[in-house]
Each structure stands twice: as structure tokens, then as C-alpha cells.
Design an enzyme around this catalytic site. Structure first.
Site, short mmCIF file in Angstrom:
data_model
loop_
_atom_site.label_atom_id
_atom_site.label_comp_id
_atom_site.label_asym_id
_atom_site.label_seq_id
_atom_site.Cartn_x
_atom_site.Cartn_y
_atom_site.Cartn_z
N THR A 205 0.84 -1.19 0.00
CA THR A 205 0.00 0.00 0.00
C THR A 205 0.87 1.24 0.00
OG1 THR A 205 -2.05 0.89 0.96
CG2 THR A 205 -0.25 0.41 2.50
N CYS B 132 -2.93 8.66 5.65
CA CYS B 132 -3.54 7.42 6.13
C CYS B 132 -2.56 6.62 6.98
CB CYS B 132 -4.00 6.56 4.96
SG CYS B 132 -5.34 7.29 3.99
N HIS C 234 -5.94 -0.19 5.98
CA HIS C 234 -5.56 1.13 5.47
C HIS C 234 -6.73 2.06 5.76
CE1 HIS C 234 -3.75 3.56 1.85
NE2 HIS C 234 -4.39 4.37 2.68
#
Length: 214
Positions: free
Chosen positions: A56, A61, A78
Site C-alpha cells: 500500500t 492514512c 488502510h
């Protein structure tokens, strides 16, 4: 069993289905690592018992990488915002953008596959203030995940939080290894735009720059 933990267990089967939904479209063969990789987009989580690499990109985030090393089951989430008191934003999967929902579902999914809370290995990443804003959402996300895990009596074994740069994460649940690359300032707007659109682009370009191991 507390009401909170009971609520997690009741949602275990449904959460596993959410995690697996559409996973084939996110899975690819990474020739650099010679591994099957799975992209984890904002608002999602993925749990596996196989030798997959979870990938990711994080701006503001945060991702938690959690596994039970004894049974070899682990996963990554996430999330985009610290906490939802209402529990939903725009349907079940979209509520995963909230940290409290994302953390509960990831932990619950691992436990439903035979994991034990006392064995969980927890690593957390992200929460950068990548865009100048008074909201400081990245650092709020980082503070949330630390407070959440403390309240749940889950020890953080490795972390790379806050700062101002986006990060690219490669997580290997089978071994617990994490490769982290801080991205260049020039890539900040692209990461921010991806998060704002509830998407993230994980490129298959060769990893460049300094890679940290966790």
C-alpha cells in the site's frame, strides 16, 4: 467476553467476506520480490495465511500490519480518518475508512482464523502530514492508532509514524517483515489526490531510494 469483543466475533464471517471481495483484481505477480502481491487500498483490509506480499501507499492514512506468528496468519488495513462514532459512512465497506472500524475488523478477522490476542505482533505505519493543513489529519491518525492499541493492551513492536512524507509499505505476513520507502516530495500531491478519491495507486516500478526494514 466484553460487549466490544463479542461484537467483533459476531462480525467475523462478514468481515472476512468484505476483505476477500474483489481481491483477484488487486493481486499481481511482483517480479522483483518473486512474490504474489495484493494491493490494499484505502478503506480496505486483507488477511492471508499464504506467502503473499501486501502493498500500500500511505500519505495521511495509517496502516496496521498485524499477524499471529505461531499460525502464520496476518494482514494489513488502510484507514483514512481516526474514528467514527456512528459506525458507518456509506455502507459497510466504506466505514473501513475509519480507524476504529478498520482496526476491529482486521483484528477480528485474524482471530476468526485461529489467531490469539496474546500472540499478535503489531506494526504501524503512516500518518504523515503530507499536505499543509490546520487539520493535521495524518498526525491525528497516528495518535489514534497508538491510543487504540494501548487501550486494547496490544504492544506495538515496530512503528514509523508522522513526519511529512508519503510512504510505500511492503508487508510479508508469513515472516512479519516490512519494507518501507519514504517517497519524494514531488509525489505528495499524487498520493493526496488518490486518498481524497478513496483510491491508491501502487506502481510496479522498481523500488528506488532508501528502504527501511521493520
Amino acid at each position: 467476553m466484553t460487549g466490544r469483543h463479542h461484537h467483533r466475533q459476531r462480525r467475523a464471517t462478514h468481515d472476512a467476506a468484505i476483505a476477500d471481495h474483489g481481491v483477484n483484481s488487486r493481486r499481481y505477480r511482483d517480479p522483483r520480490f518473486e512474490e504474489i502481491a495484493v494491493k490494499v487500498f484505502p478503506g480496505e483490509h486483507h488477511v492471508t495465511a499464504s506467502n503473499e506480499m501486501l502493498v500500500t501507499i500511505l500519505g495521511s492514512c495509517v496502516s496496521a500490519c498485524i499477524r499471529d506468528p505461531l499460525i502464520g496468519v496476518g494482514g494489513m488495513n488502510h484507514f483514512m480518518l481516526p474514528e467514527s462514532n456512528g459506525g458507518a459512512w456509506d455502507g459497510v465497506s466504506s466505514s473501513m475508512r475509519y480507524g476504529n472500524v478498520a482496526m476491529e475488523r482486521l483484528i477480528n478477522d485474524i482471530l476468526s482464523r485461529g489467531g490469539a490476542r496474546e500472540r499478535l505482533e503489531v506494526k504501524v505505519f503512516g500518518g504523515g502530514n503530507v499536505m499543509k493543513s490546520s487539520a493535521n489529519i495524518g498526525h491525528r491518525n497516528a495518535e489514534f492508532v497508538e491510543d487504540y492499541l494501548c487501550a486494547e493492551n496490544l504492544k506495538i513492536t515496530a512503528a514509523h509514524l508522522r513526519g511529512t512524507l508519503p510512504r510505500r509499505i511492503h508487508y510479508f505476513p508469513a515472516t512479519g517483515k516490512v519494507l518501507l520507502l519514504e517517497l519524494r516530495h514531488a509525489e505528495e500531491q499524487a498520493v493526496f489526490s488518490s486518498e481524497a478519491n478513496y483510491k491508491s495507486k501502487v506502481q510496479s516500478d522498481p523500488v528506488a531510494g532508501s528502504v527501511e526494514l521493520f
